[in-house]
Write a protein that holds these residues in place. Structure first.
Motif, PDB file in Angstrom:
ATOM      1  N   GLN A   1      37.613  50.536  -0.881  1.00 10.48           N
ATOM      2  CA  GLN A   1      38.267  51.422   0.152  1.00 10.48           C
ATOM      3  C   GLN A   1      39.003  51.249   1.170  1.00 10.48           C
ATOM      4  O   GLN A   1      38.157  50.904   2.457  1.00 10.48           O
ATOM      5  CB  GLN A   1      36.319  52.562   0.025  1.00 10.48           C
ATOM      6  N   ARG A   2      39.822  52.213   1.701  1.00 12.72           N
ATOM      7  CA  ARG A   2      40.754  52.198   2.302  1.00 12.72           C
ATOM      8  C   ARG A   2      40.333  53.238   3.371  1.00 12.72           C
ATOM      9  O   ARG A   2      40.356  54.251   3.195  1.00 12.72           O
ATOM     10  CB  ARG A   2      42.354  52.136   2.336  1.00 12.72           C
ATOM     11  N   VAL A   3      39.867  52.997   4.688  1.00 11.39           N
ATOM     12  CA  VAL A   3      39.424  54.019   5.174  1.00 11.39           C
ATOM     13  C   VAL A   3      40.223  54.508   6.143  1.00 11.39           C
ATOM     14  O   VAL A   3      40.303  53.621   7.123  1.00 11.39           O
ATOM     15  CB  VAL A   3      37.541  53.856   5.670  1.00 11.39           C
ATOM     16  N   LEU A   4      40.535  55.821   6.462  1.00  7.86           N
ATOM     17  CA  LEU A   4      41.466  56.701   7.134  1.00  7.86           C
ATOM     18  C   LEU A   4      41.102  57.346   8.836  1.00  7.86           C
ATOM     19  O   LEU A   4      40.541  58.121   8.026  1.00  7.86           O
ATOM     20  CB  LEU A   4      42.952  57.025   6.666  1.00  7.86           C
ATOM     21  N   ASP A   5      41.177  56.786   9.058  1.00  6.28           N
ATOM     22  CA  ASP A   5      41.019  57.955  10.287  1.00  6.28           C
ATOM     23  C   ASP A   5      41.899  59.632   9.875  1.00  6.28           C
ATOM     24  O   ASP A   5      42.929  59.584   9.869  1.00  6.28           O
ATOM     25  CB  ASP A   5      41.832  57.556  12.098  1.00  6.28           C
ATOM     26  N   ARG A   6      41.237  60.631   9.997  1.00  6.19           N
ATOM     27  CA  ARG A   6      41.952  61.926   9.421  1.00  6.19           C
ATOM     28  C   ARG A   6      42.588  62.093  10.093  1.00  6.19           C
ATOM     29  O   ARG A   6      43.567  63.243  10.245  1.00  6.19           O
ATOM     30  CB  ARG A   6      40.360  62.875   9.302  1.00  6.19           C
ATOM     31  N   GLN A   7      42.367  61.839  12.183  1.00 10.81           N
ATOM     32  CA  GLN A   7      43.072  62.050  13.108  1.00 10.81           C
ATOM     33  C   GLN A   7      44.380  62.035  12.805  1.00 10.81           C
ATOM     34  O   GLN A   7      45.597  62.342  13.668  1.00 10.81           O
ATOM     35  CB  GLN A   7      41.964  62.606  14.497  1.00 10.81           C
ATOM     36  N   THR A   8      44.679  60.502  12.913  1.00 10.04           N
ATOM     37  CA  THR A   8      45.183  59.669  13.295  1.00 10.04           C
ATOM     38  C   THR A   8      46.169  59.084  11.822  1.00 10.04           C
ATOM     39  O   THR A   8      47.488  57.993  12.421  1.00 10.04           O
ATOM     40  CB  THR A   8      45.337  58.329  14.078  1.00 10.04           C
ATOM     41  N   GLY A   9      45.380  58.840  11.147  1.00  8.03           N
ATOM     42  CA  GLY A   9      46.041  57.924   9.450  1.00  8.03           C
ATOM     43  C   GLY A   9      45.949  56.489  10.397  1.00  8.03           C
ATOM     44  O   GLY A   9      46.103  55.940   9.155  1.00  8.03           O
ATOM     45  N   ARG A  10      45.172  56.319  10.802  1.00  2.53           N
ATOM     46  CA  ARG A  10      45.115  55.009  11.080  1.00  2.53           C
ATOM     47  C   ARG A  10      44.093  54.468  10.641  1.00  2.53           C
ATOM     48  O   ARG A  10      42.597  55.051  10.344  1.00  2.53           O
ATOM     49  CB  ARG A  10      45.103  54.678  12.214  1.00  2.53           C
ATOM     50  N   MET A  11      44.396  52.920   9.691  1.00  2.00           N
ATOM     51  CA  MET A  11      43.391  52.669   8.680  1.00  2.00           C
ATOM     52  C   MET A  11      41.926  52.060   9.529  1.00  2.00           C
ATOM     53  O   MET A  11      42.535  51.204  10.661  1.00  2.00           O
ATOM     54  CB  MET A  11      44.192  50.994   7.541  1.00  2.00           C
ATOM     55  N   LEU A  12      40.792  52.137   8.999  1.00  2.00           N
ATOM     56  CA  LEU A  12      39.664  51.752  10.068  1.00  2.00           C
ATOM     57  C   LEU A  12      39.240  51.042   9.666  1.00  2.00           C
ATOM     58  O   LEU A  12      38.272  50.045  11.044  1.00  2.00           O
ATOM     59  CB  LEU A  12      38.321  52.624  10.156  1.00  2.00           C
TER      60      LEU A  12
END
Length: 522
Positions: free
Chosen positions: A434-445
């Motif tokens: 699972q690729r987890v992305l920050d909802r605000q920045t779209g940055r992968m966490l």
């Protein structure tokens, strides 16, 4: 310019690098015999390759090595697009499919490419709508049978729900609506191997903490070869044989397939194939041009080219041997490490005795892909048996039965290895990745090895591989099809065990517990 690049497309990288550096392709040499993980992310040249080349130029031509970190790989080489699907299936009371409607939303990052393929069953009528949703993330990449695992997860989940509502056996429902005759046979084989009739229980009929379930799903793929590969076979007077081809081996056993193709055409034995006198050279743009390793087309593309080259070289050898045996070349046969007269098998020469008759130190002939030695269109079915702990939410896969066809099996060991690896990929897709992305920045966490989880030995179940050998269909690719149905089969098995369906992958413990009403919704 010499470049060592981890790539699935040796000659494409050479040509792209030459354009970037404003050089002729002949002045650029790219080498990649064996490649590490690619999974579609290395089907074109990425910018780190010309950056390394420019740095080498700036440093006066000394070698420069550039390695991407795990985070850089996630950010710059593409990602597997997500998919949100809304599916409706119309069917008659006897289970005959009538209508299929799917509207899907896919995240192709900064580009498109998140559309899903059509369903894998016979639907006389249907509507398919695909919508690309642009996100602040890297572009989609052709990862592991691109977009097919996502599509199959949706379609097979919907079919299982239809079977549940109407009380129809899920396997019988699929056989009834499967247009592929070979796959209908595979359904029967897989059901018998998993013990479907003995083990399968209606959805939600189990009680207790640990519950077991069965599920199934199907796959379809092309895997056909085509023009674009050129091979060379050399036969030396001392009996040595060289096969030369520019293709790269990405872990699928391409070098083995190339060697077997030449040995079969030359009539050599397995022992000779493993000896020092038989050498296979691949992975260098100085060798014969070859296409990329993607779409599971490599084996079906290179096998005919190598076979053609070997036949051309053998023809010249037979011309040299024929006068010695007092017959015309067309009366000779090469088989079992000997060259002998068709009508008089006892009249002949051993391979090394025959090659001594060559007029020169060696002969070399080239060959290209030709129709008749390969085919296209493969399918497969997989069955999963799982155990779900209703207190912890943990899903444990106990067994996978994978039944696949790939035309003619060139090497059973490497073919089975392709299926096993595909199942492992699919299991990771089902339970862990699972690729987890920050909802605000779209940055992968989670761009690291610790938080982006993959299956290891502890997760691997018993994998029962069944391959249908069909020589009459020619060589067809097998690399990607085995990943397609695994996640869907596991998800259906979990739904069968619990009596409730989880509609989102991966099937992590928190989702299991929420489905059981033991955790609040996220």
């Amino acid at each position: 310019m010499l470049a060592y690049d981890s790539t699935q497309v040796l000659f494409s990288v050479r040509d792209s690098l030459a354009r970037t550096l404003q050089l002729s392709p002949e002045r650029v040499r790219v080498i990649c015999e064996y490649m590490g993980g690619g999974f579609g992310s290395k089907l074109w040249m990425h910018q780190h390759t010309p950056i390394a080349a420019r740095l080498s130029r700036m440093a006066g031509g000394v070698p420069v090595k550039l390695i991407l970190s795990r985070k850089e790989v996630f950010l710059s080489t593409g990602n597997n697009p997500d998919s949100v699907q809304h599916i409706r299936i119309g069917a008659k009371k006897d289970g005959t499919f009538v209508f299929f409607h799917r509207r899907s939303y896919g995240t192709g990052g900064i580009g498109g490419g998140a559309d899903l393929p059509a369903p894998y069953y016979r639907f006389p009528h249907g509507i398919i709508e695909n919508v690309d949703v642009f996100t602040n993330a890297g572009p989609s990449a052709p990862l592991r049978a691109p977009k097919h695992p996502q599509a199959v997860f949706g379609v097979e989940s919907a079919i299982d729900e239809l079977a549940r509502v109407w009380g129809i056996d899920p396997v019988e429902l699929r056989i009834k609506n499967d247009p592929n005759e070979i796959r209908r046979k595979e359904w029967q084989i897989g059901a018998e191997r998993i013990g479907w009739k003995q083990k399968w229980q209606p959805w939600g009929s189990q009680i207790g903490v640990k519950r077991r379930g069965l599920g199934c799903a199907a796959s379809a793929w092309g895997g056909g070869g085509g023009p674009g590969s050129e091979a060379e076979v050399r036969i030396y007077r001392d009996g040595s044989v060289e096969v030369r081809l520019g293709t790269q081996d990405i872990g699928t056993g391409t070098r083995t397939v190339v060697g077997i193709a030449a040995a079969e055409a030359l009539g050599l034995t397995a022992e000779f194939l493993r000896s020092e006198k038989f050498r296979v050279f691949i992975g260098d743009t100085l060798l014969g041009r070859s296409g990329g390793s993607g779409g599971s087309v490599t084996a079906a593309s290179v096998y005919p080219a190598v076979y053609d080259a070997a036949e051309n070289a053998l023809r010249r050898l037979l011309e040299a041997v024929a006068p010695k045996l007092g017959v015309s070349p067309d009366q000779l046969v090469a088989r079992g490490g000997r060259i002998f007269v068709k009508e008089k098998p006892q009249k002949g020469l051993a391979w090394t005795e025959a090659t001594k008759l060559l007029p020169a130190e060696r002969i070399a002939e080239k060959g290209r892909w030709r129709p008749g030695l390969s085919g296209s269109g493969v399918g497969g079915v997989q069955f999963a048996e799982v155990e779900v702990d209703t207190e912890t939410g943990r899903v444990r896969v106990l067994k996978i039965v994978a039944v696949h066809d790939c035309g003619r099996i060139v090497n059973r060991l490497t073919a089975e290895g392709q299926v096993i690896s595909g199942v492992v990929w699919g299991l990771s897709f089902a339970l862990l990745e699972q690729r987890v992305l920050d909802r605000q920045t779209g940055r992968m966490l989670n761009p690291n090895m610790a938080d982006y989880k993959l299956a290891c030995m502890m997760e691997i179940p018993e994998i029962d591989v069944v391959l249908l050998d069909m020589p009459e269909r020619g060589v067809i690719g097998l690399g990607e099809p085995p990943i397609i149905p695994t996640a869907a089969a596991i998800a259906n098995a979990v739904a069968n065990a619990l009596g409730v369906r989880i509609t989102e992958l991966p099937l992590t413990p928190d989702k299991v517990l929420r489905a059981l009403g033991k955790m609040p919704k996220a």
